[in-house]
Design a protein around this motif. Structure first.
Motif, PDB file in Angstrom:
ATOM      1  N   TYR A 101      98.308 -49.058 -46.710  1.00  0.00           N
ATOM      2  CA  TYR A 101      98.901 -50.378 -46.972  1.00  0.00           C
ATOM      3  C   TYR A 101      98.035 -51.181 -47.949  1.00  0.00           C
ATOM      4  O   TYR A 101      97.846 -52.381 -47.796  1.00  0.00           O
ATOM      5  CB  TYR A 101      99.101 -51.149 -45.671  1.00  0.00           C
ATOM      6  CG  TYR A 101     100.048 -50.460 -44.722  1.00  0.00           C
ATOM      7  CD1 TYR A 101     101.433 -50.512 -44.920  1.00  0.00           C
ATOM      8  CD2 TYR A 101      99.553 -49.745 -43.621  1.00  0.00           C
ATOM      9  CE1 TYR A 101     102.306 -49.860 -44.052  1.00  0.00           C
ATOM     10  CE2 TYR A 101     100.435 -49.091 -42.755  1.00  0.00           C
ATOM     11  CZ  TYR A 101     101.807 -49.160 -42.973  1.00  0.00           C
ATOM     12  OH  TYR A 101     102.663 -48.520 -42.107  1.00  0.00           O
ATOM     13  N   GLY A 102      97.482 -50.465 -48.930  1.00  0.00           N
ATOM     14  CA  GLY A 102      96.722 -51.118 -49.981  1.00  0.00           C
ATOM     15  C   GLY A 102      95.285 -51.442 -49.630  1.00  0.00           C
ATOM     16  O   GLY A 102      94.606 -52.124 -50.395  1.00  0.00           O
ATOM     17  N   LYS A 103      94.790 -50.947 -48.500  1.00  0.00           N
ATOM     18  CA  LYS A 103      93.424 -51.282 -48.068  1.00  0.00           C
ATOM     19  C   LYS A 103      92.700 -50.021 -47.605  1.00  0.00           C
ATOM     20  O   LYS A 103      93.309 -49.090 -47.070  1.00  0.00           O
ATOM     21  CB  LYS A 103      93.456 -52.320 -46.939  1.00  0.00           C
ATOM     22  CG  LYS A 103      94.058 -53.645 -47.368  1.00  0.00           C
ATOM     23  CD  LYS A 103      94.126 -54.614 -46.218  1.00  0.00           C
ATOM     24  CE  LYS A 103      94.626 -55.973 -46.686  1.00  0.00           C
ATOM     25  NZ  LYS A 103      95.989 -55.906 -47.235  1.00  0.00           N
ATOM     26  N   TRP A 104      91.376 -50.029 -47.782  1.00  0.00           N
ATOM     27  CA  TRP A 104      90.560 -48.917 -47.316  1.00  0.00           C
ATOM     28  C   TRP A 104      90.387 -48.986 -45.800  1.00  0.00           C
ATOM     29  O   TRP A 104      90.381 -50.068 -45.227  1.00  0.00           O
ATOM     30  CB  TRP A 104      89.183 -48.947 -47.984  1.00  0.00           C
ATOM     31  CG  TRP A 104      89.222 -48.756 -49.467  1.00  0.00           C
ATOM     32  CD1 TRP A 104      88.980 -49.697 -50.417  1.00  0.00           C
ATOM     33  CD2 TRP A 104      89.530 -47.546 -50.168  1.00  0.00           C
ATOM     34  NE1 TRP A 104      89.119 -49.153 -51.670  1.00  0.00           N
ATOM     35  CE2 TRP A 104      89.457 -47.834 -51.541  1.00  0.00           C
ATOM     36  CE3 TRP A 104      89.857 -46.243 -49.762  1.00  0.00           C
ATOM     37  CZ2 TRP A 104      89.696 -46.875 -52.521  1.00  0.00           C
ATOM     38  CZ3 TRP A 104      90.105 -45.282 -50.733  1.00  0.00           C
ATOM     39  CH2 TRP A 104      90.019 -45.601 -52.093  1.00  0.00           C
ATOM     40  N   PRO A 105      90.258 -47.840 -45.148  1.00  0.00           N
ATOM     41  CA  PRO A 105      90.087 -47.831 -43.682  1.00  0.00           C
ATOM     42  C   PRO A 105      88.704 -48.320 -43.261  1.00  0.00           C
ATOM     43  O   PRO A 105      87.696 -47.952 -43.868  1.00  0.00           O
ATOM     44  CB  PRO A 105      90.294 -46.359 -43.307  1.00  0.00           C
ATOM     45  CG  PRO A 105      89.974 -45.596 -44.554  1.00  0.00           C
ATOM     46  CD  PRO A 105      90.365 -46.482 -45.705  1.00  0.00           C
ATOM     47  N   PHE A 106      88.663 -49.174 -42.238  1.00  0.00           N
ATOM     48  CA  PHE A 106      87.409 -49.668 -41.667  1.00  0.00           C
ATOM     49  C   PHE A 106      87.439 -49.476 -40.158  1.00  0.00           C
ATOM     50  O   PHE A 106      88.503 -49.555 -39.537  1.00  0.00           O
ATOM     51  CB  PHE A 106      87.208 -51.154 -41.979  1.00  0.00           C
ATOM     52  CG  PHE A 106      86.920 -51.445 -43.423  1.00  0.00           C
ATOM     53  CD1 PHE A 106      85.621 -51.383 -43.904  1.00  0.00           C
ATOM     54  CD2 PHE A 106      87.938 -51.774 -44.295  1.00  0.00           C
ATOM     55  CE1 PHE A 106      85.342 -51.650 -45.232  1.00  0.00           C
ATOM     56  CE2 PHE A 106      87.676 -52.043 -45.635  1.00  0.00           C
ATOM     57  CZ  PHE A 106      86.374 -51.980 -46.103  1.00  0.00           C
ATOM     58  N   VAL A 107      86.257 -49.244 -39.587  1.00  0.00           N
ATOM     59  CA  VAL A 107      86.138 -49.120 -38.142  1.00  0.00           C
ATOM     60  C   VAL A 107      86.203 -50.513 -37.523  1.00  0.00           C
ATOM     61  O   VAL A 107      85.452 -51.403 -37.902  1.00  0.00           O
ATOM     62  CB  VAL A 107      84.823 -48.423 -37.745  1.00  0.00           C
ATOM     63  CG1 VAL A 107      84.676 -48.387 -36.233  1.00  0.00           C
ATOM     64  CG2 VAL A 107      84.779 -47.012 -38.320  1.00  0.00           C
ATOM     65  N   ARG A 108      87.093 -50.685 -36.587  1.00  0.00           N
ATOM     66  CA  ARG A 108      87.261 -51.973 -35.911  1.00  0.00           C
ATOM     67  C   ARG A 108      86.251 -52.100 -34.767  1.00  0.00           C
ATOM     68  O   ARG A 108      86.001 -51.147 -34.050  1.00  0.00           O
ATOM     69  CB  ARG A 108      88.692 -52.041 -35.360  1.00  0.00           C
ATOM     70  CG  ARG A 108      89.073 -53.343 -34.717  1.00  0.00           C
ATOM     71  CD  ARG A 108      90.515 -53.263 -34.214  1.00  0.00           C
ATOM     72  NE  ARG A 108      90.665 -52.262 -33.173  1.00  0.00           N
ATOM     73  CZ  ARG A 108      91.832 -51.843 -32.700  1.00  0.00           C
ATOM     74  NH1 ARG A 108      92.959 -52.312 -33.204  1.00  0.00           N
ATOM     75  NH2 ARG A 108      91.892 -50.942 -31.738  1.00  0.00           N
ATOM     76  N   ILE A 109      85.659 -53.293 -34.602  1.00  0.00           N
ATOM     77  CA  ILE A 109      84.705 -53.538 -33.527  1.00  0.00           C
ATOM     78  C   ILE A 109      85.164 -54.754 -32.734  1.00  0.00           C
ATOM     79  O   ILE A 109      85.233 -55.866 -33.283  1.00  0.00           O
ATOM     80  CB  ILE A 109      83.283 -53.772 -34.083  1.00  0.00           C
ATOM     81  CG1 ILE A 109      82.793 -52.517 -34.831  1.00  0.00           C
ATOM     82  CG2 ILE A 109      82.314 -54.122 -32.964  1.00  0.00           C
ATOM     83  CD1 ILE A 109      81.416 -52.667 -35.441  1.00  0.00           C
ATOM     84  N   PHE A 110      85.502 -54.542 -31.466  1.00  0.00           N
ATOM     85  CA  PHE A 110      85.961 -55.615 -30.577  1.00  0.00           C
ATOM     86  C   PHE A 110      87.104 -56.432 -31.198  1.00  0.00           C
ATOM     87  O   PHE A 110      87.151 -57.650 -31.078  1.00  0.00           O
ATOM     88  CB  PHE A 110      84.806 -56.531 -30.174  1.00  0.00           C
ATOM     89  CG  PHE A 110      83.753 -55.847 -29.359  1.00  0.00           C
ATOM     90  CD1 PHE A 110      84.036 -55.398 -28.075  1.00  0.00           C
ATOM     91  CD2 PHE A 110      82.483 -55.638 -29.878  1.00  0.00           C
ATOM     92  CE1 PHE A 110      83.070 -54.763 -27.316  1.00  0.00           C
ATOM     93  CE2 PHE A 110      81.516 -54.989 -29.127  1.00  0.00           C
ATOM     94  CZ  PHE A 110      81.812 -54.552 -27.836  1.00  0.00           C
ATOM     95  N   GLY A 111      87.987 -55.730 -31.867  1.00  0.00           N
ATOM     96  CA  GLY A 111      89.152 -56.393 -32.456  1.00  0.00           C
ATOM     97  C   GLY A 111      88.922 -56.943 -33.838  1.00  0.00           C
ATOM     98  O   GLY A 111      89.877 -57.358 -34.507  1.00  0.00           O
ATOM     99  N   ILE A 112      87.664 -56.990 -34.297  1.00  0.00           N
ATOM    100  CA  ILE A 112      87.358 -57.479 -35.646  1.00  0.00           C
ATOM    101  C   ILE A 112      87.635 -56.355 -36.631  1.00  0.00           C
ATOM    102  O   ILE A 112      87.007 -55.299 -36.585  1.00  0.00           O
ATOM    103  CB  ILE A 112      85.904 -57.954 -35.752  1.00  0.00           C
ATOM    104  CG1 ILE A 112      85.657 -59.104 -34.769  1.00  0.00           C
ATOM    105  CG2 ILE A 112      85.568 -58.382 -37.167  1.00  0.00           C
ATOM    106  CD1 ILE A 112      84.230 -59.588 -34.737  1.00  0.00           C
ATOM    107  N   GLN A 113      88.536 -56.597 -37.553  1.00  0.00           N
ATOM    108  CA  GLN A 113      89.055 -55.540 -38.410  1.00  0.00           C
ATOM    109  C   GLN A 113      88.039 -55.047 -39.436  1.00  0.00           C
ATOM    110  O   GLN A 113      87.932 -53.848 -39.677  1.00  0.00           O
ATOM    111  CB  GLN A 113      90.308 -56.047 -39.133  1.00  0.00           C
ATOM    112  CG  GLN A 113      91.188 -54.950 -39.697  1.00  0.00           C
ATOM    113  CD  GLN A 113      92.583 -55.458 -39.991  1.00  0.00           C
ATOM    114  OE1 GLN A 113      92.933 -56.578 -39.648  1.00  0.00           O
ATOM    115  NE2 GLN A 113      93.380 -54.618 -40.616  1.00  0.00           N
ATOM    116  N   GLU A 114      87.300 -55.953 -40.060  1.00  0.00           N
ATOM    117  CA  GLU A 114      86.296 -55.584 -41.049  1.00  0.00           C
ATOM    118  C   GLU A 114      84.974 -56.289 -40.686  1.00  0.00           C
ATOM    119  O   GLU A 114      84.673 -57.363 -41.205  1.00  0.00           O
ATOM    120  CB  GLU A 114      86.751 -55.973 -42.460  1.00  0.00           C
ATOM    121  CG  GLU A 114      88.040 -55.289 -42.882  1.00  0.00           C
ATOM    122  CD  GLU A 114      88.527 -55.763 -44.242  1.00  0.00           C
ATOM    123  OE1 GLU A 114      87.737 -56.428 -44.948  1.00  0.00           O
ATOM    124  OE2 GLU A 114      89.669 -55.483 -44.599  1.00  0.00           O
TER     125      GLU A 114
END
Length: 208
Positions: A101-114
């Motif tokens: 969806y136009g964005k690079w994948p990031f590991v989510r931590i406690f609901g924080i997306q980036e």
């Protein structure tokens, strides 16, 4: 001296205009258009997002509270899960890491997306707050541009707050707020550059 200063300003405006309207070739994200992602998303929605006889989905029953705080619904949770499922398939096939969806994948931590971008936005916010305090201690209210820099400070603070919220939870609303805040900060920075250049030229041209 004044003519030279005005020419520099015109060149800067012309350069910004070229960068904004310069046509470039772009490629849409490939990750969310793969068959693996679409199949995963279909089954995830069917198994977790369909309400039972009580009108409650399976995801609602097992969702952690911190995900509720950041408003991760079943649809978004399925997209996040299927993103990593698809990335695992790509890694096994030794393919490149695609965007989703136009964005690079990031590991989510406690609901924080980036998490990293959220932290850096907070640090930028902190630096502006710290520097405006130092400015108030060293400059009097009669200092030129005293109130001007306070307006600039408020615009920057608003921008970094919007940036923090956006990187913590990416939604259409937070995305628009982030882009508008960043645009306002850049635009006012350009305005500040022009004003300072004009005022500096006038001060230098005045007889001492």
């Amino acid at each position: 001296m004044r003519v030279q200063s005005i020419n520099v300003i015109y060149k800067l405006i012309f350069l910004v205009g070229i960068l904004i309207f310069l046509p470039t070739n772009t490629e849409a994200s490939a990750g969310d258009r793969t068959q693996a992602f679409q199949d995963c998303l279909y089954f995830c929605r069917r198994n977790n997002c369909t309400a039972d006889t009580d009108g409650v989905t399976h995801y609602d029953r097992v969702q952690p509270f911190y995900l509720k705080v950041f408003q991760w619904d079943c649809e978004e949770e399925c997209k996040y899960f299927c993103m990593w499922y698809t990335l695992d398939r790509f890694a096994k096939g030794s393919y490149w890491v695609p965007q989703f969806y136009g964005k690079w994948p990031f590991v989510r931590i406690f609901g924080i997306q980036e998490p990293a971008s959220t932290l850096f936005s907070l640090l930028n916010l902190y630096s502006h707050v710290k520097m405006i305090r130092i400015f108030r201690e060293d400059a009097s209210r009669n200092t030129p541009f005293f109130h001007f820099w306070h307006v600039y400070f408020l615009i920057c603070v608003n921008s970094w707050i919007c940036s923090t919220v956006f990187h913590a939870r990416d939604t259409p609303t937070t995305e628009k707020l982030d882009y508008l805040g960043a645009f306002a900060m850049v635009l006012f920075s350009l305005y500040a550059l022009i004003i300072r250049q004009i005022c500096s030229t006038r001060l230098n041209s005045e007889p001492h």
